[in-house]
Design a protein around this motif. Sequence first.
Motif, short mmCIF file in Angstrom:
data_model
loop_
_atom_site.label_atom_id
_atom_site.label_comp_id
_atom_site.label_asym_id
_atom_site.label_seq_id
_atom_site.Cartn_x
_atom_site.Cartn_y
_atom_site.Cartn_z
N ASP A 20 0.85 -1.19 0.00
CA ASP A 20 0.00 0.00 0.00
C ASP A 20 0.88 1.24 0.00
O ASP A 20 2.05 1.19 0.41
N GLU A 21 0.35 2.35 -0.45
CA GLU A 21 1.10 3.60 -0.45
C GLU A 21 0.14 4.77 -0.60
O GLU A 21 -1.01 4.59 -1.03
N PRO A 22 0.57 5.98 -0.25
CA PRO A 22 -0.30 7.15 -0.45
C PRO A 22 -0.42 7.49 -1.93
O PRO A 22 0.48 7.18 -2.72
N PHE A 23 -1.50 8.13 -2.29
CA PHE A 23 -1.71 8.58 -3.67
C PHE A 23 -0.91 9.87 -3.89
O PHE A 23 -0.87 10.75 -3.03
N HIS A 24 -0.27 9.97 -5.05
CA HIS A 24 0.55 11.14 -5.36
C HIS A 24 -0.11 11.95 -6.47
O HIS A 24 -0.42 11.42 -7.54
N SER A 25 -0.31 13.23 -6.21
CA SER A 25 -0.88 14.12 -7.22
C SER A 25 0.24 14.68 -8.07
O SER A 25 1.31 15.01 -7.57
N GLY A 26 -0.02 14.82 -9.35
CA GLY A 26 0.98 15.36 -10.26
C GLY A 26 0.77 14.86 -11.67
O GLY A 26 -0.29 14.32 -12.01
N ARG A 27 1.79 15.03 -12.49
CA ARG A 27 1.73 14.64 -13.90
C ARG A 27 2.49 13.35 -14.11
O ARG A 27 3.62 13.18 -13.64
N SER A 28 1.87 12.40 -14.79
CA SER A 28 2.55 11.16 -15.10
C SER A 28 3.67 11.44 -16.10
O SER A 28 3.47 12.10 -17.12
N PHE A 29 4.88 10.94 -15.81
CA PHE A 29 6.05 11.27 -16.62
C PHE A 29 5.90 10.78 -18.06
O PHE A 29 6.46 11.37 -18.99
N ASP A 30 5.17 9.69 -18.27
CA ASP A 30 5.01 9.20 -19.64
C ASP A 30 4.22 10.17 -20.51
O ASP A 30 4.30 10.12 -21.75
N ALA A 31 3.47 11.10 -19.89
CA ALA A 31 2.75 12.10 -20.67
C ALA A 31 3.72 13.01 -21.42
O ALA A 31 3.39 13.52 -22.50
N ASP A 32 4.93 13.22 -20.87
CA ASP A 32 5.92 14.05 -21.55
C ASP A 32 6.40 13.36 -22.84
O ASP A 32 6.63 14.02 -23.86
N PHE A 33 6.55 12.05 -22.79
CA PHE A 33 6.92 11.29 -23.99
C PHE A 33 5.82 11.40 -25.04
O PHE A 33 6.10 11.63 -26.23
N LEU A 81 13.64 -2.34 -11.32
CA LEU A 81 13.18 -2.99 -12.55
C LEU A 81 11.90 -2.35 -13.09
O LEU A 81 11.73 -2.18 -14.30
N ASP A 82 11.00 -1.96 -12.19
CA ASP A 82 9.72 -1.38 -12.61
C ASP A 82 9.75 0.15 -12.61
O ASP A 82 8.70 0.78 -12.73
N PHE A 83 10.93 0.73 -12.50
CA PHE A 83 11.07 2.20 -12.51
C PHE A 83 11.08 2.66 -13.96
O PHE A 83 12.11 2.81 -14.60
N ILE A 84 9.90 2.86 -14.51
CA ILE A 84 9.72 3.32 -15.89
C ILE A 84 8.84 4.56 -15.86
O ILE A 84 8.14 4.81 -14.87
N PRO A 85 8.85 5.38 -16.91
CA PRO A 85 8.12 6.65 -16.87
C PRO A 85 6.65 6.55 -16.52
O PRO A 85 6.10 7.46 -15.90
N SER A 86 5.99 5.44 -16.87
CA SER A 86 4.57 5.31 -16.53
C SER A 86 4.36 5.07 -15.04
O SER A 86 3.23 5.14 -14.56
N ASN A 87 5.44 4.81 -14.30
CA ASN A 87 5.36 4.63 -12.85
C ASN A 87 6.06 5.77 -12.11
O ASN A 87 6.50 5.60 -10.97
N ILE A 88 6.17 6.92 -12.76
CA ILE A 88 6.81 8.09 -12.16
C ILE A 88 5.84 9.26 -12.20
O ILE A 88 5.28 9.57 -13.26
N ARG A 115 14.11 -1.04 -21.84
CA ARG A 115 12.82 -1.50 -21.31
C ARG A 115 11.80 -0.35 -21.25
O ARG A 115 10.63 -0.53 -21.58
N SER A 116 12.25 0.81 -20.83
CA SER A 116 11.32 1.93 -20.72
C SER A 116 10.85 2.38 -22.10
O SER A 116 9.68 2.69 -22.30
#
Length: 697
Positions: A386-399, A450-457, A491-492
């Motif tokens: 579990d984790e808190p929800f983070h507000s902001g812009r998904s990094f993959d949107a920049d791509f 391993l799962d640190f990709i722009p859609s998870n940032i 991978r990203s």
Amino acid sequence: MPMNDEMQDEQVDLNERYHLDSESGVLFRFSEAARSNDPVSAHVRAVLSAANDLSLFSEELRASWNDLPAQYALSPVRANVLRPFEAFLRSDVLEVGAQYGAASRYLAEAGARLVAIEPVPARAVAAALRTRDCPSARVICDSLRDFQPDVRFDVVTILNAAESAAEWTSEGGMRAMLERAASLLRPDGLLILASENRFGLKYLSSAKEPGRDALLFSGTGSGDGDDPSVFSKADILDALGQLGFGMVEVAAPFPDHRLTRSLVTPAGFEAGRAFDISVLAAQSALRDPSLPNALHFAIEPAWRAAGRDGIIENVANSFVYAARRDSSATCFDSADLAYHYSTDRRASFCKMTRFRREDGIQVERRKLSEGAPGTEDSPFLFVVEDEPFHSGRSFDADFEAIVSTPGWNVDMLASFYRRFIDMLVAESAARACNVELPVHASTPIAGALLDFIPSNICIREEACPLAQRYVAYDLEWRAKETLPLGFMVFRSLLNLSGFVSRYAIPSDPALLNRRSLFAALFGALGLSFTEAECLNYWRRESDFLEFATGSRQLVSAQDWFGSNLPTGSGEPMIDPAQFQVAAEEAESRAAALAQRTVELERQCEFYQSRLAESGEISERMKRLQREFNILSEQYGRRCQEEMLSKKALEDAHAAAAESLRRVAVLTKELRHSARPSLAERAARRFIRIIRNADGGR
């Protein structure tokens, strides 16, 4: 699960109207033809007949998803649209339009006492095969119009509303079908209806529903070209209201109700900007295998724009209606904003993510299967947190923004990826895996990333220190060993490039070939990308996907890298031979770059050694300077002493000269004395004494 008394009575009544086909296990009406043979049904029946594991998450069945129809028929993702209602399903359930039994299987496993009706005999046989080891489930080959049970149900599900409504076209279509379904409910029963939205973004962008030629919205203004079996959201709400349903909750599944990945609840829509649902919509868009290659516009940026304008609720591709007669009876918890389902993987890795408003917004995750992951002998780990929800812009949107801009180029992508690499380096250091600069393709990165990709940032919009301007989330997959940086970039890009529905034309059309795109980006980043490295990265990713899903990649590296990126046009942008030439040139440049990198590393080592030597020389120079200063001081004193000695000598010379002059005067005077010879001798002696004192001069 044993049936209750009402269901047992119904069994007797049903047997009076139907006969059980012992071979298929389907209840047919006496007048019904029991066989039909379309290719899809034949394939699905053959797969199900031979399968030993018929469970919802069966890896045996997953291996047979060789095309889109088979995926629709067998995928556990088909049942996700029903998961939010699981608490209501341990009851008497009527499934209208069972098709091939994917949702039927879920209902039976969820504890439903299930009656599933399917009017197409071949499909009914497949549904019966899928549930043949579920004693609480029965499949009847019949239509909703002709189905006449003597009991009512707690829940009625219609997951293919438009298809089911098609047979009611002459009697009012969707409205007539809803009236018939409502008549089969108990007074406190629940009607679950899933239907397309003809104004959904993918339909406005020219997509069609699988197996149907008509557009849901023709754009003619008259409605003559529209599919008559599809009603608008307003029409359905109006019909349900007239049928006495006092409480109707509307949720939106993404990408649609057929293969639901995410589902936003009414509370999620009401949360406003505090909960950005466009991320769920955009990231699920390319999970829809029914999207055509030619689209009027790119789906992902459109979802993000719809989120900014607050209109996603109106342009969702599908809606799920939960209708009850009691106006105070709700199905969705008011604190639940959305659900995300990861069910296209091995059973032990399937999970549900719930976004819940509680002390802010919390992200809660739980596994959907009790099986152990079995990661002891694997190079990978699976973590559910579990984790808190983070507000902001998904990094993959920049791509997406870059590749949706006409004239985009590799330098723009390289700038994006330099930011990504900086994040990778920082996150790796935070996990006790420091990265030496400058980086290269083999630079080791922490395996936990391993799962640190722009859609998870998530890029935070508010002002904050540089190190806190982004945050990673949902890092569920981890490697036990370090990972090369080149693989993480690969991978990203593999992930990002595969989830964009439409690319704008770049300044160099060769970038529309996947191999050319990868080679150009790696070159711009100063990373080597040889054929051997490419295949190594592809094998790494394939091994991971096989571990996570239980299925091997069906597409080869050669075929995938030889394909082009979608541009919304059916025509290829450049000749494939041109791509091949560009790829060979890029590979040659990459090899030259690798050689140059080796040379530069050697030069760096040489200059570092010279720098060390120069340090030693500097110390020697300092010592010499100190010695020089000492000698200079000594020389100064000597010079001063000599100057003093010289003055003393000059004074002595002056005194001697004066003495000589006096001697000469005395001598002259003595010559006139009585004893001149004695005076002369005395003078000569005195002169000798003076000369000896002067050094013999």
